[in-house]
Scaffold this motif. Structure first.
Motif, PDB file in Angstrom:
ATOM      1  N   SER A   1      -5.145  26.400  13.086  1.00 32.50           N
ATOM      2  CA  SER A   1      -4.766  25.645  12.907  1.00 32.50           C
ATOM      3  C   SER A   1      -5.388  25.262  11.468  1.00 32.50           C
ATOM      4  O   SER A   1      -4.907  25.056  10.258  1.00 32.50           O
ATOM      5  N   ARG A   2      -6.660  25.600  11.374  1.00 30.95           N
ATOM      6  CA  ARG A   2      -6.960  25.716   9.709  1.00 30.95           C
ATOM      7  C   ARG A   2      -6.743  27.092   9.270  1.00 30.95           C
ATOM      8  O   ARG A   2      -6.515  26.674   8.146  1.00 30.95           O
ATOM      9  N   LEU A   3      -6.626  28.130   9.812  1.00 30.25           N
ATOM     10  CA  LEU A   3      -6.228  29.368   8.620  1.00 30.25           C
ATOM     11  C   LEU A   3      -4.625  28.536   8.191  1.00 30.25           C
ATOM     12  O   LEU A   3      -4.098  28.643   6.885  1.00 30.25           O
ATOM     13  N   ILE A   4      -3.726  28.062   8.848  1.00 30.43           N
ATOM     14  CA  ILE A   4      -2.582  27.491   8.954  1.00 30.43           C
ATOM     15  C   ILE A   4      -2.450  26.203   7.478  1.00 30.43           C
ATOM     16  O   ILE A   4      -1.514  27.277   6.367  1.00 30.43           O
TER      17      ILE A   4
ATOM     18  N   LEU B   1      -4.987  38.658  14.203  1.00 29.87           N
ATOM     19  CA  LEU B   1      -4.319  37.994  15.052  1.00 29.87           C
ATOM     20  C   LEU B   1      -4.259  36.753  15.410  1.00 29.87           C
ATOM     21  O   LEU B   1      -3.070  36.410  14.640  1.00 29.87           O
ATOM     22  N   SER B   2      -4.783  35.970  14.613  1.00 29.75           N
ATOM     23  CA  SER B   2      -4.588  34.957  14.402  1.00 29.75           C
ATOM     24  C   SER B   2      -4.447  34.835  13.132  1.00 29.75           C
ATOM     25  O   SER B   2      -3.902  33.197  12.760  1.00 29.75           O
ATOM     26  N   PHE B   3      -4.917  35.093  11.991  1.00 34.63           N
ATOM     27  CA  PHE B   3      -4.281  35.406  10.318  1.00 34.63           C
ATOM     28  C   PHE B   3      -2.710  35.460  10.671  1.00 34.63           C
ATOM     29  O   PHE B   3      -1.768  34.997   9.869  1.00 34.63           O
ATOM     30  N   ASP B   4      -2.183  36.606  11.370  1.00 34.34           N
ATOM     31  CA  ASP B   4      -0.724  36.649  11.923  1.00 34.34           C
ATOM     32  C   ASP B   4      -0.189  35.976  11.911  1.00 34.34           C
ATOM     33  O   ASP B   4       0.656  35.587  11.685  1.00 34.34           O
ATOM     34  N   LYS B   5      -0.457  34.715  12.708  1.00 35.37           N
ATOM     35  CA  LYS B   5       0.409  33.752  13.479  1.00 35.37           C
ATOM     36  C   LYS B   5       0.389  32.841  12.498  1.00 35.37           C
ATOM     37  O   LYS B   5       1.683  31.598  12.698  1.00 35.37           O
ATOM     38  N   ALA B   6      -0.700  32.574  11.864  1.00 34.10           N
ATOM     39  CA  ALA B   6      -1.207  31.223  11.096  1.00 34.10           C
ATOM     40  C   ALA B   6      -0.263  31.577   9.476  1.00 34.10           C
ATOM     41  O   ALA B   6       0.468  30.856   9.273  1.00 34.10           O
ATOM     42  N   TRP B   7      -0.411  32.979   9.638  1.00 35.24           N
ATOM     43  CA  TRP B   7       0.930  33.283   8.139  1.00 35.24           C
ATOM     44  C   TRP B   7       1.832  33.283   8.507  1.00 35.24           C
ATOM     45  O   TRP B   7       3.006  32.656   8.045  1.00 35.24           O
TER      46      TRP B   7
ATOM     47  N   LEU C   1       3.969  30.467   6.178  1.00 35.36           N
ATOM     48  CA  LEU C   1       5.075  30.634   5.442  1.00 35.36           C
ATOM     49  C   LEU C   1       6.380  30.006   5.812  1.00 35.36           C
ATOM     50  O   LEU C   1       7.015  29.201   4.555  1.00 35.36           O
ATOM     51  N   LYS C   2       6.369  29.839   7.030  1.00 34.39           N
ATOM     52  CA  LYS C   2       7.814  29.092   7.461  1.00 34.39           C
ATOM     53  C   LYS C   2       7.852  27.202   6.692  1.00 34.39           C
ATOM     54  O   LYS C   2       8.138  26.734   6.519  1.00 34.39           O
ATOM     55  N   ASN C   3       6.791  27.183   6.887  1.00 37.50           N
ATOM     56  CA  ASN C   3       6.093  25.412   6.328  1.00 37.50           C
ATOM     57  C   ASN C   3       6.799  24.775   5.498  1.00 37.50           C
ATOM     58  O   ASN C   3       6.724  24.805   4.245  1.00 37.50           O
ATOM     59  N   VAL C   4       5.620  25.839   3.868  1.00 33.94           N
ATOM     60  CA  VAL C   4       5.737  26.536   2.692  1.00 33.94           C
ATOM     61  C   VAL C   4       7.377  26.406   1.791  1.00 33.94           C
ATOM     62  O   VAL C   4       7.893  26.113   1.274  1.00 33.94           O
ATOM     63  N   ARG C   5       8.492  27.185   3.086  1.00 31.44           N
ATOM     64  CA  ARG C   5       9.659  28.027   2.688  1.00 31.44           C
ATOM     65  C   ARG C   5      10.654  26.090   2.500  1.00 31.44           C
ATOM     66  O   ARG C   5      11.408  26.062   2.447  1.00 31.44           O
ATOM     67  N   LYS C   6       9.836  25.728   3.730  1.00 26.48           N
ATOM     68  CA  LYS C   6      10.726  24.191   3.995  1.00 26.48           C
ATOM     69  C   LYS C   6      10.116  23.330   3.007  1.00 26.48           C
ATOM     70  O   LYS C   6      11.408  22.610   2.666  1.00 26.48           O
ATOM     71  N   GLU C   7       9.178  22.908   2.929  1.00 34.13           N
ATOM     72  CA  GLU C   7       8.580  22.347   2.013  1.00 34.13           C
ATOM     73  C   GLU C   7       9.448  22.631   0.334  1.00 34.13           C
ATOM     74  O   GLU C   7       9.134  21.560  -0.644  1.00 34.13           O
TER      75      GLU C   7
END
Length: 155
Positions: A56-59, A107-113, A117-123
């Protein structure tokens, strides 16, 4: 034997009271009267919670790094940088508290990335964000490097 239903109902009625009762029994080494099933459940949940907090914090960190690096809104830079500093501090505290989380960094970085990325592309659909993180993804770098300064130095 009638202790288990009472412990179970205590757990369901007041988890704080259950927790305090469980700690008291553990300190007294009164293992025979513990609500083992719920104790196992809570210890498992604690580990899951720590893993979720890391992601969550990485996201949030990655979203704000992406905005700061690729969204040309100078009026927003200060707010994004403030959020970056906050998330970095919270990640440092989390990793100090649970150092084994650093073993889950990649592993956490890959998931958060993927989520960030999906969130900022939508925003910001008008902004072209890279498909992959273009900078060093090591813990030390992500917690300390102001990548946007590198970005302007390279240009």
């Amino acid at each position: 034997m009638s202790q288990t239903p009472n412990l179970s109902s205590l757990y369901d009625q007041d988890i704080l009271l259950w927790s305090e009762d469980t700690v008291a029994k553990l300190k007294a080494r009164d293992f025979d009267h513990l609500d083992i099933e719920h104790l196992i459940e809570e210890v498992e949940a604690l580990g899951i919670s720590q893993k979720k907090e890391l992601i969550s914090r990485l996201i949030v960190l990655l979203e704000h790094l992406l905005k700061r690096l690729y969204v040309n809104l100078p009026g927003d830079y200060n707010g994004w940088e403030r959020t970056i500093r906050t998330q970095r501090s919270e990640l440092e505290v989390l990793l100090d508290t649970a150092p084994s989380l650093s073993n889950r960094w990649e592993l956490s970085f890959d998931k958060a990335w993927q989520i960030a990325l999906k969130n900022v592309r939508k925003e910001y659909p008008q902004v072209s964000f890279p498909d992959a993180w273009s900078y060093d993804r090591a813990i030390e770098q992500l917690l300390n490097n102001d990548f946007w300064l590198q970005s302007t130095e390279e240009n």
